[in-house]
Motif scaffolding. Structure first.
Motif, PDB file in Angstrom:
ATOM      1  N   UNK A   2       0.825  -1.208   0.000  1.00  0.00           N
ATOM      2  CA  UNK A   2       0.000   0.000   0.000  1.00  0.00           C
ATOM      3  C   UNK A   2       0.860   1.258   0.000  1.00  0.00           C
ATOM      4  N   UNK A   3       1.893   1.302   0.845  1.00  0.00           N
ATOM      5  CA  UNK A   3       2.723   2.509   0.954  1.00  0.00           C
ATOM      6  C   UNK A   3       4.098   2.133   1.493  1.00  0.00           C
ATOM      7  N   UNK A   4       5.089   2.970   1.147  1.00  0.00           N
ATOM      8  CA  UNK A   4       6.468   2.788   1.620  1.00  0.00           C
ATOM      9  C   UNK A   4       6.973   4.123   2.153  1.00  0.00           C
ATOM     10  N   UNK A   5       7.621   4.083   3.312  1.00  0.00           N
ATOM     11  CA  UNK A   5       8.194   5.303   3.889  1.00  0.00           C
ATOM     12  C   UNK A   5       9.638   5.013   4.294  1.00  0.00           C
ATOM     13  N   UNK A   6      10.563   5.875   3.876  1.00  0.00           N
ATOM     14  CA  UNK A   6      11.989   5.711   4.175  1.00  0.00           C
ATOM     15  C   UNK A   6      12.466   6.931   4.959  1.00  0.00           C
ATOM     16  N   UNK A   7      13.070   6.686   6.137  1.00  0.00           N
ATOM     17  CA  UNK A   7      13.583   7.774   6.976  1.00  0.00           C
ATOM     18  C   UNK A   7      15.092   7.569   7.169  1.00  0.00           C
ATOM     19  N   UNK A   9      16.888  13.868  -1.903  1.00  0.00           N
ATOM     20  CA  UNK A   9      15.733  13.175  -2.471  1.00  0.00           C
ATOM     21  C   UNK A   9      15.705  11.726  -2.027  1.00  0.00           C
ATOM     22  N   UNK A  10      14.494  11.168  -1.895  1.00  0.00           N
ATOM     23  CA  UNK A  10      14.303   9.768  -1.517  1.00  0.00           C
ATOM     24  C   UNK A  10      13.399   9.120  -2.567  1.00  0.00           C
ATOM     25  N   UNK A  11      13.838   7.975  -3.095  1.00  0.00           N
ATOM     26  CA  UNK A  11      13.102   7.308  -4.164  1.00  0.00           C
ATOM     27  C   UNK A  11      12.891   5.834  -3.811  1.00  0.00           C
ATOM     28  N   UNK A  12      11.724   5.313  -4.138  1.00  0.00           N
ATOM     29  CA  UNK A  12      11.453   3.878  -4.028  1.00  0.00           C
ATOM     30  C   UNK A  12      10.854   3.401  -5.342  1.00  0.00           C
ATOM     31  N   UNK A  13      11.243   2.193  -5.747  1.00  0.00           N
ATOM     32  CA  UNK A  13      10.743   1.624  -6.999  1.00  0.00           C
ATOM     33  C   UNK A  13      10.367   0.165  -6.771  1.00  0.00           C
ATOM     34  N   UNK A  14       9.081  -0.120  -6.486  1.00  0.00           N
ATOM     35  CA  UNK A  14       8.652  -1.514  -6.347  1.00  0.00           C
ATOM     36  C   UNK A  14       8.708  -2.234  -7.697  1.00  0.00           C
ATOM     37  N   UNK A  15       8.848  -3.566  -7.624  1.00  0.00           N
ATOM     38  CA  UNK A  15       8.817  -4.371  -8.837  1.00  0.00           C
ATOM     39  C   UNK A  15      10.163  -4.608  -9.473  1.00  0.00           C
ATOM     40  N   UNK A  16      11.243  -4.261  -8.791  1.00  0.00           N
ATOM     41  CA  UNK A  16      12.587  -4.472  -9.332  1.00  0.00           C
ATOM     42  C   UNK A  16      13.034  -5.897  -9.002  1.00  0.00           C
TER      43      UNK A  16
END
Length: 257
Positions: A101-106, A176-183
């Motif tokens: 549903x969601x991803x958060x990176x700190x 900047x913070x980036x997430x890419x599901x499906x890799x």
């Protein structure tokens, strides 16, 4: 060009040691003048004396006449990219990508570990960035939180930089913070052991400044303290950098409920 500065001690009102009709200040000056005469026979060598006659000089006058200062080689604004791909199975309860549903990176900049070294014309920086990753999963009441360290490295071109120079960096900032599901990510020794993963990328920003020690005289002329500081000596340098405190780099589940 090699520049040599000679300071004949004493002089003027300060005679130094005396005996047998000799004065230390006169001997110092005579020896210094003879050294200058010999050195001037070499090409690429210039010699200056703090005094060439019998005159009084304070210590401040002598040191101000030729001092070691730091000269700027250059400064650059640099991006460092921390990047890591984790399988979705690293997050308990996330079996298929459609449930994400969601991803958060700190990022935790206070605990970042980095090591920088200068080689000829380049600054090499290697480190790890601790992060806390929280994912929200469909059908799971509470988010799943993991803690890990994301490696980064950066090779910055720095013409004129040498291993003996001094390196300074400003504190890291997150750009900047980036997430890419499906890799796809490999989870086993066989290339075919591919599973669905999530790519995490944190872009960091810092300013790098390189300086070198130089000699500056009263007229503002400068020369390198070590004019051969960039010459290659033997084999290429090899560095073993200290490991971060969390050296295993593993994924540590903080909560799963």
């Amino acid at each position: 060009m090699v520049k040599i500065y000679i300071d004949p001690g004493h002089g003027g009102r300060d005679s130094g040691a005396t005996g047998n009709g000799l004065r230390e200040k006169d001997l110092n000056l005579a020896i210094s003048l003879k050294i200058r005469e010999k050195l001037n026979h070499y090409q690429g060598v210039t010699v200056r004396l703090s005094r060439i006659k019998d005159r009084t000089l304070s210590l401040r006058q002598r040191t101000n006449d030729c001092v070691v200062v730091n000269s700027l080689v250059g400064t650059k604004s640099v991006q460092k990219v921390a990047e890591l791909t984790l399988p979705i199975t690293a997050f308990a309860g996330l079996d298929v990508l459609d449930d994400l549903v969601a991803v958060d990176v700190v990022p935790n900049l206070d605990e970042v570990t980095q090591n920088a070294r200068i080689i000829r014309d380049k600054v090499v920086n290697i480190g790890v960035l601790p992060v806390t990753i929280t994912v929200t999963i469909a059908g799971v009441d509470l988010p799943v939180t993991l803690s890990t360290s994301i490696p980064f490295q950066e090779h910055t071109d720095f013409p004129g930089a040498c291993p003996e120079d001094t390196l300074q960096e400003t504190p890291l900032e997150v750009e900047g913070i980036f997430t890419q599901p499906g890799v796809p990510v490999i989870t086993g020794p066989v290339v075919g052991d591919l599973v669905t993963g999530i790519l995490f990328k944190v872009v960091l920003r810092t300013n790098i400044t390189v300086t070198r020690p130089v000699i500056q005289d009263a007229q503002g002329n400068i020369c390198d303290v070590n004019p051969n500081r960039c010459n290659n000596i033997g084999d290429a340098p090899s560095f073993t950098l200290p490991a971060p405190e969390n050296a295993n780099g593993g994924i540590i589940p903080l909560s799963n409920s």
